[in-house]
Design a protein around this motif. Sequence first.
Motif, short mmCIF file in Angstrom:
data_model
loop_
_atom_site.label_atom_id
_atom_site.label_comp_id
_atom_site.label_asym_id
_atom_site.label_seq_id
_atom_site.Cartn_x
_atom_site.Cartn_y
_atom_site.Cartn_z
N ARG A 1 0.85 -1.19 0.00
CA ARG A 1 0.00 0.00 0.00
C ARG A 1 0.89 1.24 0.00
O ARG A 1 1.89 1.29 0.71
CB ARG A 1 -0.90 -0.01 1.24
CG ARG A 1 -1.75 1.23 1.41
CD ARG A 1 -2.69 1.04 2.59
NE ARG A 1 -2.41 2.00 3.65
CZ ARG A 1 -3.31 2.49 4.48
NH1 ARG A 1 -4.56 2.10 4.39
NH2 ARG A 1 -2.96 3.34 5.42
N GLU B 1 1.14 4.88 1.19
CA GLU B 1 0.47 5.63 2.25
C GLU B 1 -0.11 6.95 1.76
O GLU B 1 -1.20 7.35 2.18
CB GLU B 1 1.43 5.88 3.42
CG GLU B 1 0.75 6.36 4.68
CD GLU B 1 -0.29 5.38 5.20
OE1 GLU B 1 -1.33 5.84 5.72
OE2 GLU B 1 -0.07 4.15 5.07
N TYR C 1 -0.63 9.00 -2.00
CA TYR C 1 -0.46 8.98 -3.45
C TYR C 1 -1.06 10.25 -4.03
O TYR C 1 -2.25 10.55 -3.85
CB TYR C 1 -1.14 7.76 -4.08
CG TYR C 1 -0.75 7.56 -5.52
CD1 TYR C 1 0.42 6.89 -5.85
CD2 TYR C 1 -1.53 8.06 -6.56
CE1 TYR C 1 0.81 6.72 -7.17
CE2 TYR C 1 -1.15 7.90 -7.88
CZ TYR C 1 0.01 7.22 -8.18
OH TYR C 1 0.40 7.06 -9.49
N VAL D 1 -8.23 6.68 -8.79
CA VAL D 1 -7.40 6.74 -7.59
C VAL D 1 -8.24 6.39 -6.36
O VAL D 1 -7.80 5.66 -5.47
CB VAL D 1 -6.75 8.13 -7.45
CG1 VAL D 1 -5.89 8.21 -6.20
CG2 VAL D 1 -5.90 8.46 -8.68
N ARG D 2 -9.47 6.89 -6.34
CA ARG D 2 -10.38 6.56 -5.23
C ARG D 2 -10.70 5.08 -5.22
O ARG D 2 -10.77 4.46 -4.15
CB ARG D 2 -11.67 7.38 -5.38
CG ARG D 2 -12.66 7.22 -4.22
CD ARG D 2 -13.90 8.05 -4.49
NE ARG D 2 -14.52 7.65 -5.75
CZ ARG D 2 -15.01 8.51 -6.65
NH1 ARG D 2 -14.94 9.81 -6.45
NH2 ARG D 2 -15.57 8.07 -7.76
N GLN E 1 -7.88 3.32 -3.71
CA GLN E 1 -7.89 3.53 -2.25
C GLN E 1 -8.86 2.55 -1.60
O GLN E 1 -8.55 1.94 -0.57
CB GLN E 1 -8.30 4.97 -1.94
CG GLN E 1 -8.29 5.32 -0.46
CD GLN E 1 -8.78 6.73 -0.21
OE1 GLN E 1 -9.77 7.17 -0.79
NE2 GLN E 1 -8.09 7.46 0.64
N ARG F 1 -4.96 -0.27 -1.96
CA ARG F 1 -3.67 -0.07 -2.60
C ARG F 1 -3.10 1.32 -2.29
O ARG F 1 -1.90 1.55 -2.42
CB ARG F 1 -3.79 -0.24 -4.12
CG ARG F 1 -4.47 -1.54 -4.54
CD ARG F 1 -3.62 -2.74 -4.16
NE ARG F 1 -2.72 -3.12 -5.24
CZ ARG F 1 -1.68 -3.93 -5.09
NH1 ARG F 1 -1.38 -4.39 -3.88
NH2 ARG F 1 -0.93 -4.26 -6.12
N ILE F 2 -3.98 2.24 -1.92
CA ILE F 2 -3.59 3.61 -1.56
C ILE F 2 -4.20 3.92 -0.21
O ILE F 2 -5.36 3.60 0.05
CB ILE F 2 -4.11 4.62 -2.61
CG1 ILE F 2 -3.39 4.42 -3.95
CG2 ILE F 2 -3.95 6.05 -2.13
CD1 ILE F 2 -3.99 5.22 -5.08
N GLY F 3 -3.41 4.57 0.66
CA GLY F 3 -3.93 4.97 1.95
C GLY F 3 -4.60 6.32 1.91
O GLY F 3 -5.75 6.48 2.34
N ASN F 4 -3.90 7.33 1.39
CA ASN F 4 -4.40 8.70 1.35
C ASN F 4 -4.17 9.30 -0.03
O ASN F 4 -3.18 8.95 -0.71
CB ASN F 4 -3.70 9.56 2.41
CG ASN F 4 -3.97 9.08 3.82
OD1 ASN F 4 -4.97 9.43 4.43
ND2 ASN F 4 -3.06 8.27 4.36
N ILE F 5 -5.03 10.22 -0.43
CA ILE F 5 -4.96 10.83 -1.76
C ILE F 5 -4.52 12.29 -1.63
O ILE F 5 -5.06 13.04 -0.82
CB ILE F 5 -6.32 10.76 -2.47
CG1 ILE F 5 -6.72 9.30 -2.69
CG2 ILE F 5 -6.27 11.51 -3.80
CD1 ILE F 5 -8.14 9.13 -3.20
N VAL G 1 -13.13 13.45 -3.47
CA VAL G 1 -12.30 12.59 -2.61
C VAL G 1 -11.96 13.35 -1.34
O VAL G 1 -12.11 14.57 -1.25
CB VAL G 1 -10.99 12.16 -3.32
CG1 VAL G 1 -11.28 11.33 -4.55
CG2 VAL G 1 -10.13 13.36 -3.65
#
Length: 287
Positions: free
Chosen positions: A112, A114, A116, A134-135, A138, A142-146, A163
């Motif tokens: 993940r 953290e 992105y 991207v959301r 998440q 795969r992504i923690g924060n955008i 988002v």
Amino acid sequence: MLFSSGRRIGFGSMQLTGPGHWAAPDDPEQAIQVLRDAVDAGVTHIDTADAYGPFTAEKYIRKALLPYPEGLVIATKGGLTRQGPDRWAPCGRPEYLRQCVEMSLRRLQVERIELYYLHRIDPAVALEDQLGVVRDMQAEGRIGNIGLSKVSLEQLRTASELVDVAAVQNKYNVTNRASEDVLRYCEKADIPFVPYAPLAAGALATSDALGQIAQDYGATPAQLALAWLLHRSPVMVPIPGTSSSARLHENLAAQQITLTPEVMTAIELAATGQMSGGGEDESQAFL
């Protein structure tokens, strides 16, 4: 909390590449060492992007720091393509952005990411589509924060409806405050503001105008410029980059400097009197 409140200065990895931010630097081992020195010195936030090199900085981060220490936030970005030294172009097609995330996960060797960032909003693709993928990633874990990079206030407001924006990375330093409105929005929303080019592509580090004030403080012009940022706003999280371990430690020492309101004003008058922002490397526009 995404970033440590006690260690607000992070490390930007853009300078760990070759001329024009293309290919490998002259001394790859030094690039790897400065990353290790940063973490050893207590840095808890390293900023990178797939476009740096391209791919070079992410690979060095993995080689230098894996297994990653607990609490280290590695932020990366996707959505800019490279055509050569100092050449960049946005690509926000959803299938490309998904590939960017997957390849960064592989290069960094993490499950993940953290934080992105959408490295740049592509005007040719609907923002809903760019942030949508991207959301989705998440939601997949795969992504923690955008985060968002180089955005206007209007873009930030629109994106915030789509988002949960966890960080904003815009150019900002004592000689370039064009993103003041974005910074104020981030303050009200309690969003970390990550200023890139915090030393105006090195111009502030050698500023004669800041030299006398720095001498009075027993500091360097670079330390003064970074301390100014930290005092400017509680949401400010600078990421000065360097390929020198000595400069790394110099930058981090700025966290120990306390500035009075009068000195803050003196720094602003001195710096803006010498430069109007025009001394910055234009390649920084695509950081």
